[in-house]
Write an enzyme that holds these catalytic residues in place. Sequence first.
Site, PDB file in Angstrom:
ATOM      1  N   ASP A  11       0.600  -1.337  -0.259  1.00 18.72           N
ATOM      2  CA  ASP A  11      -0.325  -0.133   0.194  1.00 18.72           C
ATOM      3  C   ASP A  11       0.708   1.173   0.435  1.00 18.72           C
ATOM      4  O   ASP A  11       1.252   1.593   1.056  1.00 18.72           O
ATOM      5  CB  ASP A  11      -0.745  -0.194   1.230  1.00 18.72           C
ATOM      6  CG  ASP A  11      -1.770  -1.437   1.054  1.00 18.72           C
ATOM      7  OD1 ASP A  11      -2.550  -0.975   0.222  1.00 18.72           O
ATOM      8  OD2 ASP A  11      -2.556  -1.527   2.195  1.00 18.72           O
ATOM      9  N   ASP A 130     -13.434  -4.057  -1.510  1.00 20.91           N
ATOM     10  CA  ASP A 130     -13.700  -3.876  -0.715  1.00 20.91           C
ATOM     11  C   ASP A 130     -14.958  -3.644  -0.200  1.00 20.91           C
ATOM     12  O   ASP A 130     -15.172  -3.125  -0.721  1.00 20.91           O
ATOM     13  CB  ASP A 130     -13.130  -2.168  -0.173  1.00 20.91           C
ATOM     14  CG  ASP A 130     -11.613  -2.194  -0.572  1.00 20.91           C
ATOM     15  OD1 ASP A 130     -10.538  -2.891  -0.243  1.00 20.91           O
ATOM     16  OD2 ASP A 130     -11.038  -1.139  -1.219  1.00 20.91           O
TER      17      ASP A 130
END
Length: 254
Positions: A11, A130
């Site tokens: 990330d 997500d």
Amino acid sequence: MLKKRIIVCLDVKDGRTTKGVKFQNNVDIGDPVEMAAEYYRQGVDELVFYDIMASARGRGPILDLIARVASQVFIPFCVGGGIGTLDDIRSTILAGAEKVSLNSQAVKHPELIKEGARVFGNQCIVLGMDAAKDEAMPSGYRVYINGGRVATELDALDWAKKAVELGAGEIVLNSIDADGTRSGYELNLTRMISENVEVPVIASGGGGTVQHLADVLKEGKADAALIASMVHSGDYTIGGIKTELANLSVPVRM
């Protein structure tokens, strides 16, 4: 029997690798280029690079950083974050990515999946999703966008099926509830999606021990497990994880 893949996720925020819990309290943990090179050396099967602020800030991918990471790894490399047009997909692939992950932009512009698959092939188009538990949704899970910050009206199972119909060749399924907790993957969610789509499903969110990976690859029926904290912390190496998985009768590439 098909080998299960171990994928490391980087990330990236402001050019640095970062890690948080449930998308909160992110801390700087290193240089993504150096980290990519190290995980490649350790034998990771694939690498995923997410620019976690791109969509929220309304900008495209950081191509020079993607190119620098790509120069260090000779394995499948997937990039997500801020990819909102065919030109973005093209430039990301030209920078060295084999695949692009479409998440928020796919929700806002579903035709991007279809056009991307038509132009570049299904194998290049990954749906990033997500999802979090929500009893108001038919499947029990709701889709979120913009790095887990914004709820949508999409049901996770319906959206997975639609995205595959549109041309997504793979799904990275991230459980917001489990993300960064290192307390185990969301087996119910992963199994439900895996059993209902015809493309590989990569489980993401919650990996903390090798047993967690074994559980999601067997019981969760995932094709691959995405990890971050486990290896970023230095608690595990890729080689060590694969050896333990093989001892648990999970077929992996050694």
